[in-house]
Design an enzyme around this catalytic site. Structure first.
Site, PDB file in Angstrom:
ATOM      1  N   THR A 132     -82.286  15.782  68.124  1.00  0.00           N
ATOM      2  CA  THR A 132     -82.164  16.749  69.213  1.00  0.00           C
ATOM      3  C   THR A 132     -81.203  16.186  70.259  1.00  0.00           C
ATOM      4  OG1 THR A 132     -84.454  17.434  68.880  1.00  0.00           O
ATOM      5  CG2 THR A 132     -83.397  18.098  70.944  1.00  0.00           C
ATOM      6  N   LYS A 192     -82.487  24.684  69.822  1.00  0.00           N
ATOM      7  CA  LYS A 192     -83.534  23.655  69.880  1.00  0.00           C
ATOM      8  C   LYS A 192     -83.938  23.366  71.337  1.00  0.00           C
ATOM      9  CE  LYS A 192     -86.206  20.229  68.825  1.00  0.00           C
ATOM     10  NZ  LYS A 192     -87.590  20.563  68.489  1.00  0.00           N
ATOM     11  N   LYS A 206     -86.363  14.065  77.792  1.00  0.00           N
ATOM     12  CA  LYS A 206     -84.919  14.156  77.466  1.00  0.00           C
ATOM     13  C   LYS A 206     -84.541  15.606  77.159  1.00  0.00           C
ATOM     14  CE  LYS A 206     -84.195  13.475  73.216  1.00  0.00           C
ATOM     15  NZ  LYS A 206     -84.167  14.252  71.952  1.00  0.00           N
TER      16      LYS A 206
END
Ligand SMILES: NC(=O)C1=CN([C@@H]2O[C@H](COP(=O)(O)OP(=O)(O)OC[C@H]3O[C@@H](n4cnc5c(N)ncnc54)[C@H](OP(=O)(O)O)[C@@H]3O)[C@@H](O)[C@H]2O)C=CC1
Ligand SMILES: O=CCCC(=O)O
Length: 291
Positions: A95, A170, A238
């Site tokens: 990701t 995502k 993150k």
């Protein structure tokens, strides 16, 4: 089919093992090389560097922690770029933000290689059981060539067009998920502080319009202070940070996501970054009861 696999963390280990158990020949590499041992015991080969894996395999998959790691493995000494060439494909399932993915795409294609980003929805258990949702974008021919592997890794694959679209999808999904986890934590805390049994709340939620696998799966463990990591909190933070940056670029106000990001940052500052992201619940426990 033979594939390379770079990055054997929680996800990479489960995914590469799943490929191995389903008849793929797999060559693995991990920064901490000792993490390759279990895969080797099950029949995998080792590459000593990312470049060595690329040299050996026509298609190589990466599952790395964050943008810095994804770039390092491609661009640094003994990295992917040293051996990638025409006829070889590189699939990054980490990701990352769309800019990182585009940089990797440019580097790989400038050497004649094919590139696909393919981040996944689903965590440790779906990775072990081949139930991930694959969000691919980039080289369509590589997507089709990788389908036998995607069919093992996932229950559904999407091809979303140009590089960057997989990363964006995502980040949107994980931004929603992180915000939901914070609302859920606040609800459990409010139930408890106002004299309700939070276990009753779990039962009520599970029967109503906002029932979902995350509340059902994580709730009982959270009430037992069990944050054994499936999705590490540092990675969720993150993803919130990268989603907020995407919001900045597109002038989308996201006050709920911004507040959730602060809660995950607070959890990191409490030393909870390596715990499951549901440990954000702990940030509410440090609050004192008002008199
Ligand atoms: N866990 C989950 O539920 C999910 C995670 N993801 C995403 O997948 C990716 C991997 O997640 P996960 O497996 O949980 O993470 P882990 O933290 O368990 O593993 C991270 C991996 O990245 C490697 N790594 C970290 N920094 C570097 C570096 N500088 N150079 C080379 N390798 C590096 C680690 O190597 P080493 O062993 O040496 O530290 C390890 O193999 C992340 O992008 C995450 O956001 C996506 C869906 C679900
Ligand atoms: O990126 C991690 C996602 C975790 C999940 O979808 O359960």
């Amino acid at each position: 089919m033979e594939v390379g696999f770079l990055g054997l963390g929680i996800m990479g280990k489960a995914m590469s093992m799943n490929l191995l158990m389903n008849g793929f020949k797999v060559t693995v590499w991990n920064r901490t090389l000792s993490k390759c041992n279990e895969l080797v015991a099950h029949g995998a080969s080792i590459g000593k560097t990312p470049a060595e894996v690329i040299n050996k395999c026509k298609i190589t998959i990466a599952m790395l922690s964050d943008p810095a790691a994804a770039l390092w493995v491609v661009l640094d000494k003994d990295g992917v770029l040293e051996q990638i060439c025409g006829g070889k494909g590189y699939i990054d399932m980490s990701t990352v933000d769309p800019e990182t993915s585009c940089r990797i795409n440019e580097a790989i294609t400038s050497k004649g290689g094919q590139f696909l980003e393919a981040p996944v929805s689903g965590s440790k258990q779906p990775a072990e059981t081949g139930q991930l949702v694959i969000l691919a974008a980039g080289d369509k021919a590589l997507y089709e060539a990788a389908m036998p592997a995607f069919d093992i890794l996932g229950k559904k694959s999407f091809f979303l067009g140009q590089v960057g679209n997989g990363a964006k999808m995502k980040l949107v999904v994980n931004m929603i998920m992180g915000s939901m986890m914070n609302a859920f934590s606040e609800g459990l805390t409010l139930a408890d502080r106002s004299g309700l049994n939070p276990r009753d709340l779990l039962d009520v939620l599970d029967l109503g319009a906002i029932a979902n696998p995350m509340f059902k799966g994580k709730g009982p463990a959270m009430l037992q202070n069990n944050y054994s990591p499936a999705f590490p909190l540092k990675h969720q933070q993150k993803d919130m940070r990268l989603a907020l940056a995407l919001g900045d670029e597109n002038s989308v106000p996201m006050p709920v996501a911004a507040a959730s990001n602060e809660a995950f940052k607070k959890a990191r500052s409490m030393g909870l970054g390596d715990m499951d992201f549901s440990a954000v619940f702990e940030t509410l426990k440090v609050l004192k009861h008002s008199s």
